[in-house]
Design a protein around this motif. Sequence first.
Motif, short mmCIF file in Angstrom:
data_model
loop_
_atom_site.label_atom_id
_atom_site.label_comp_id
_atom_site.label_asym_id
_atom_site.label_seq_id
_atom_site.Cartn_x
_atom_site.Cartn_y
_atom_site.Cartn_z
N ARG A 272 15.60 -6.71 -4.50
CA ARG A 272 14.16 -7.17 -4.42
C ARG A 272 13.29 -6.29 -4.31
O ARG A 272 12.01 -6.09 -4.74
CB ARG A 272 14.29 -8.49 -3.63
N ARG A 273 13.64 -5.07 -3.26
CA ARG A 273 12.80 -4.21 -3.04
C ARG A 273 12.28 -3.24 -4.20
O ARG A 273 11.26 -2.63 -4.37
CB ARG A 273 13.56 -3.42 -1.85
N THR A 274 13.44 -2.69 -4.92
CA THR A 274 13.41 -2.06 -6.13
C THR A 274 12.34 -2.77 -6.99
O THR A 274 11.32 -2.09 -7.61
CB THR A 274 14.63 -1.77 -6.90
N LEU A 275 12.52 -4.19 -7.43
CA LEU A 275 11.66 -4.61 -8.49
C LEU A 275 10.19 -4.85 -7.78
O LEU A 275 9.15 -4.67 -8.59
CB LEU A 275 12.12 -6.18 -8.71
N SER A 276 9.86 -5.06 -6.36
CA SER A 276 8.76 -5.31 -5.96
C SER A 276 8.00 -3.85 -5.96
O SER A 276 6.75 -3.75 -6.38
CB SER A 276 8.67 -5.84 -4.52
N ALA A 277 8.58 -2.70 -5.72
CA ALA A 277 8.14 -1.33 -5.65
C ALA A 277 7.90 -0.93 -7.35
O ALA A 277 7.25 -0.29 -7.44
CB ALA A 277 8.86 -0.41 -5.26
N LEU B 244 21.27 -4.49 -10.61
CA LEU B 244 20.77 -3.10 -10.09
C LEU B 244 21.78 -1.78 -10.14
O LEU B 244 21.47 -0.97 -10.78
CB LEU B 244 20.38 -2.94 -8.54
N ALA B 245 22.95 -2.36 -9.78
CA ALA B 245 23.99 -1.22 -9.66
C ALA B 245 24.46 -0.71 -11.32
O ALA B 245 24.39 0.31 -11.78
CB ALA B 245 25.13 -1.74 -9.19
N GLN B 246 24.44 -2.02 -12.25
CA GLN B 246 24.92 -1.51 -13.73
C GLN B 246 23.75 -0.75 -14.28
O GLN B 246 23.79 0.19 -15.18
CB GLN B 246 25.09 -2.81 -14.43
N ALA B 247 22.47 -1.09 -13.96
CA ALA B 247 21.17 -0.40 -14.61
C ALA B 247 21.31 0.98 -14.14
O ALA B 247 20.96 1.99 -14.80
CB ALA B 247 19.83 -1.23 -14.24
N ASP C 196 11.02 -0.87 -19.33
CA ASP C 196 12.05 -1.70 -19.46
C ASP C 196 13.24 -1.69 -18.40
O ASP C 196 14.12 -2.52 -18.31
CB ASP C 196 13.03 -0.96 -20.75
N PHE C 197 13.26 -1.13 -17.25
CA PHE C 197 13.89 -0.88 -16.27
C PHE C 197 13.94 -2.30 -15.35
O PHE C 197 15.09 -2.82 -15.20
CB PHE C 197 13.72 0.29 -15.10
N PRO C 198 13.01 -2.99 -15.03
CA PRO C 198 12.96 -4.45 -14.22
C PRO C 198 13.80 -5.32 -15.24
O PRO C 198 14.46 -6.00 -14.66
CB PRO C 198 11.62 -4.48 -14.07
N ALA C 199 13.59 -5.33 -16.31
CA ALA C 199 14.32 -6.42 -17.42
C ALA C 199 15.65 -5.96 -17.45
O ALA C 199 16.63 -6.93 -17.45
CB ALA C 199 13.87 -6.39 -18.82
N LEU C 200 16.19 -4.85 -17.25
CA LEU C 200 17.41 -4.35 -17.36
C LEU C 200 18.25 -4.68 -15.87
O LEU C 200 19.27 -5.27 -16.00
CB LEU C 200 17.66 -2.79 -17.69
N GLN D 114 0.76 -1.33 -0.02
CA GLN D 114 -0.17 0.02 0.02
C GLN D 114 0.75 1.35 -0.04
O GLN D 114 0.57 2.15 -0.56
CB GLN D 114 -0.81 -0.04 1.23
N ALA D 115 2.03 1.35 0.71
CA ALA D 115 2.79 2.16 0.79
C ALA D 115 3.59 2.57 -0.51
O ALA D 115 3.62 3.81 -1.00
CB ALA D 115 3.93 2.20 1.73
N ASP D 116 3.92 1.54 -1.27
CA ASP D 116 4.62 1.77 -2.48
C ASP D 116 3.61 2.24 -3.53
O ASP D 116 3.81 3.07 -4.25
CB ASP D 116 4.82 0.32 -2.84
N LEU D 117 2.52 1.79 -3.52
CA LEU D 117 1.30 2.29 -4.43
C LEU D 117 1.14 3.46 -4.35
O LEU D 117 1.00 4.46 -5.13
CB LEU D 117 -0.07 1.27 -4.30
#
Length: 172
Positions: free
Chosen positions: A144-149, A73-76, A63-67, A33-36
Amino acid sequence: MTGFDPFAAALNNMTAAKPPSAAAEQRPLTRAQADLKQAVELLEAMNTVSDGVKRNYLRRVKDFPALVMQVGLAQAVAFSVEKAGKSDDDDRGGAHRLLLNHLYAVWRPETQGQPVQLDDGKGREHVLKFLQDLSTAEYRHLTRRTLSAWVYFRRLSESVLDPDGKLGEERP
């Protein structure tokens, strides 16, 4: 005979409108809910951005999640930092700056969505330095947190930024 009907009383209790309890109003938001909520607030704040930046942001956010899953994460983030360094007139650079600010807001919610100054090299280095200072466990958690949000940014971006569907159309 007019007696007490327990079934009718139970049905009345279940269907009667009840005012929300004080505990329900103070219940903290779940992470989803907070992410939304954060995604909607950050995307709605983009209403003053040009259509070119919005169009590029829509591409980048999808495109960001696939990257991230392909290169990490660091390279993206390093890719977006490099592209954000372009001139302010560049729509792609503006889209990457917004993407990085949204990422940083997910990573550091205490910043209350305040943008990182990415216009200079020092601000861009700040984002990369933040990632470099993490332990392996923290880095994996942040990925994981980045991808879920990011699910909410990806799903809501088109409906908030382009409700009429004009930005996704091919221009001659």
